[in-house]
Scaffold this active site. Structure first.
Site, short mmCIF file in Angstrom:
data_model
loop_
_atom_site.label_atom_id
_atom_site.label_comp_id
_atom_site.label_asym_id
_atom_site.label_seq_id
_atom_site.Cartn_x
_atom_site.Cartn_y
_atom_site.Cartn_z
N PHE A 1 -1.53 3.10 15.91
CA PHE A 1 -0.08 3.11 16.16
C PHE A 1 0.37 4.39 16.88
CE2 PHE A 1 0.26 -0.26 12.93
CZ PHE A 1 1.17 -1.09 13.56
N HIS B 1 -13.18 14.14 15.56
CA HIS B 1 -12.47 13.91 14.29
C HIS B 1 -12.88 14.93 13.24
CE1 HIS B 1 -11.42 9.99 16.06
NE2 HIS B 1 -10.45 9.94 15.15
N GLY C 1 -1.30 -2.15 9.87
CA GLY C 1 -2.04 -1.01 10.42
C GLY C 1 -3.44 -0.91 9.86
N LYS D 1 -14.59 11.78 8.15
CA LYS D 1 -14.58 10.42 8.69
C LYS D 1 -15.97 9.81 8.53
CE LYS D 1 -13.38 7.84 12.89
NZ LYS D 1 -12.70 6.79 12.15
N ALA E 1 -2.10 -3.62 14.73
CA ALA E 1 -2.44 -2.57 15.69
C ALA E 1 -3.43 -1.60 15.06
CB ALA E 1 -1.19 -1.83 16.14
N PRO E 2 -4.64 -1.50 15.60
CA PRO E 2 -5.61 -0.57 15.03
C PRO E 2 -5.23 0.89 15.24
CG PRO E 2 -6.54 -1.72 16.94
CD PRO E 2 -5.18 -2.31 16.70
N ARG F 1 -1.96 7.05 1.54
CA ARG F 1 -1.62 8.12 2.48
C ARG F 1 -0.71 7.60 3.60
NH1 ARG F 1 -7.80 9.82 2.15
NH2 ARG F 1 -7.82 7.58 2.36
N GLY G 1 0.85 -1.21 0.00
CA GLY G 1 0.00 0.00 0.00
C GLY G 1 0.87 1.24 0.00
N ALA G 2 2.03 1.13 -0.65
CA ALA G 2 3.09 2.15 -0.53
C ALA G 2 2.71 3.51 -1.10
CB ALA G 2 4.36 1.65 -1.21
P1 NAP Z 1 -5.28 4.85 1.13
O1 NAP Z 1 -4.64 6.19 1.00
O2 NAP Z 1 -6.57 4.59 0.42
O3 NAP Z 1 -4.18 3.77 0.69
C1 NAP Z 1 -4.47 2.41 0.48
C2 NAP Z 1 -3.37 1.82 -0.37
O4 NAP Z 1 -3.54 0.41 -0.41
C3 NAP Z 1 -3.32 2.32 -1.81
O5 NAP Z 1 -1.99 2.61 -2.15
C4 NAP Z 1 -3.85 1.11 -2.60
O6 NAP Z 1 -3.24 0.98 -3.89
C5 NAP Z 1 -3.33 -0.02 -1.75
N1 NAP Z 1 -4.01 -1.30 -1.99
C6 NAP Z 1 -5.34 -1.53 -2.15
N2 NAP Z 1 -5.55 -2.85 -2.34
C7 NAP Z 1 -4.35 -3.45 -2.27
C8 NAP Z 1 -3.87 -4.80 -2.39
N3 NAP Z 1 -4.73 -5.80 -2.62
N4 NAP Z 1 -2.55 -5.04 -2.27
C9 NAP Z 1 -1.68 -4.06 -2.06
N5 NAP Z 1 -2.04 -2.76 -1.95
C10 NAP Z 1 -3.35 -2.46 -2.04
O7 NAP Z 1 -5.59 4.52 2.67
P2 NAP Z 1 -4.83 5.08 3.99
O8 NAP Z 1 -5.43 6.34 4.45
O9 NAP Z 1 -3.35 5.01 3.75
O10 NAP Z 1 -5.28 3.98 5.05
C11 NAP Z 1 -4.92 2.62 4.89
C12 NAP Z 1 -5.45 1.82 6.08
O11 NAP Z 1 -4.78 2.22 7.27
C13 NAP Z 1 -6.95 2.02 6.38
O12 NAP Z 1 -7.52 0.80 6.78
C14 NAP Z 1 -6.94 2.99 7.57
O13 NAP Z 1 -8.10 2.89 8.38
C15 NAP Z 1 -5.71 2.48 8.30
N6 NAP Z 1 -5.09 3.39 9.27
C16 NAP Z 1 -4.57 2.81 10.38
C17 NAP Z 1 -3.88 3.57 11.30
C18 NAP Z 1 -3.27 2.91 12.49
O14 NAP Z 1 -2.70 3.57 13.36
N7 NAP Z 1 -3.33 1.58 12.59
C19 NAP Z 1 -3.75 4.94 11.10
C20 NAP Z 1 -4.31 5.52 9.96
C21 NAP Z 1 -4.97 4.73 9.03
P3 NAP Z 1 -4.00 1.55 -5.22
O15 NAP Z 1 -3.97 3.03 -5.05
O16 NAP Z 1 -3.17 0.99 -6.31
O17 NAP Z 1 -5.41 0.99 -5.14
#
Ligand code: NAP
Length: 247
Positions: free
Chosen positions: A105, A132, A76, A136, A102-103, A12, A8-9
């Site tokens: 971090f 928030h 994450g 959201k 970790a839901p 965001r 998911g590089a």
């Molecule tokens: P985002 O910006 O939508 O990024 C998601 C990424 O995942 C995109 O680069 C997407 O690629 C990629 N992806 C989708 N399907 C995939 C697959 N099958 N294999 C590999 N990569 C894939 O989302 P975000 O805001 O970064 O959030 C990501 C997750 O982190 C969410 O679930 C959010 O709730 C969670 N989060 C957790 C924390 C924590 O502290 N644990 C904090 C913040 C967010 P494409 O663009 O090519 O589709």
């Protein structure tokens, strides 16, 4: 150097992890994967640990593929339930690799939850307010839900009496949602990012515990800590509490 692959590089969170790895003296980001990159050894460039910030629908499949490829995995991505966790626990045991999911971090959020659970048995009343940004889509936040559950379990273990509340009429739901008896209130306000306040009250005194995350860089110390710790934590670890030595 710890060789890390980010799944998911370009997202965001994923792109923030890539930047954090570049700044870490003991880590190297050797692979960046997204939805169109199959998780296979030719795309993982010899990484020993993967960090997954993708989507709830993709993350479990990713983790299984990464374990099968011989990597430890730090996750994450949100959206895990008991059955998906138990499938990963089993797969981690089978492959002899480790997983940390970790839901949240953010170190301040993890500590706020921990402090709230420590304090909860000593107060008659406890309520959680999460605040928030208005984009959201879900309420309450997963962190508020987990905070309220921890408070409820701590109060249950200490056999606390029910919280005092004389409300008999609340047609608008102004007293908030009840999570195992703990009221949770959600605020959505332009200008906010991610915040939570836990209020604990006794006659004549109040304890307030507050965490404020202003930017997604706040999650990075927790992610890097998980990457540094994963070798010594066998099987599946859920939450950052164990990683931080809080339990
Ligand atoms: P985002 O910006 O939508 O990024 C998601 C990424 O995942 C995109 O680069 C997407 O690629 C990629 N992806 C989708 N399907 C995939 C697959 N099958 N294999 C590999 N990569 C894939 O989302 P975000 O805001 O970064 O959030 C990501 C997750 O982190 C969410 O679930 C959010 O709730 C969670 N989060 C957790 C924390 C924590 O502290 N644990 C904090 C913040 C967010 P494409 O663009 O090519 O589709």
């Amino acid at each position: 150097m710890i060789r890390v692959a980010v799944i998911g590089a370009s997202g965001r969170m994923g792109s923030t992890v890539v930047e954090a790895l570049a700044a870490a003296p003991d880590m190297e980001c050797v692979a960046q994967c997204d939805a169109d990159t199959p998780i296979a050894s030719e795309n993982l460039a010899g990484a020993s640990i993967a960090v997954d910030f993708t989507t709830p629908s993709a993350t479990e499949g990713n983790v299984h593929a990464l374990l099968d490829a011989g990597l430890h995995v730090v996750v994450g991505t949100t959206g895990w339930d008991e059955s998906s966790l138990s499938r990963v626990r089993e797969q981690a045991t089978l492959t002899g690799r480790n997983v940390i999911i970790a839901p949240n971090f953010a170190i301040s959020a993890v500590l706020a939850m921990h402090f709230a659970a420590l304090a909860a048995p000593y107060f008659e009343s406890a309520e959680v307010i999460e605040l928030h940004h208005p984009n959201k889509v879900d309420a309450p936040s997963g962190t508020a839900l987990a905070t309220a559950q921890k408070i409820a379990h701590a109060r249950g273990a200490a056999e606390c009496a029910p919280m005092p509340d004389a409300t008999t009429s609340d047609p608008l739901g102004a007293r908030g949602g009840l999570v195992e008896g703990v009221p949770v209130h959600s605020v959505r306000l332009r200008g906010l990012v991610a915040h939570e306040e836990i209020l604990l009250g006794n006659a004549g005194e109040q304890l307030s515990i507050r965490t404020d995350c202003f930017d997604r860089v706040s999650f990075m110390p927790g992610v890097l800590l998980a990457v540094r710790s994963i070798e010594r934590l066998p099987g599946l670890t859920v939450g950052l509490d164990t990683v931080m030595g809080l339990v």
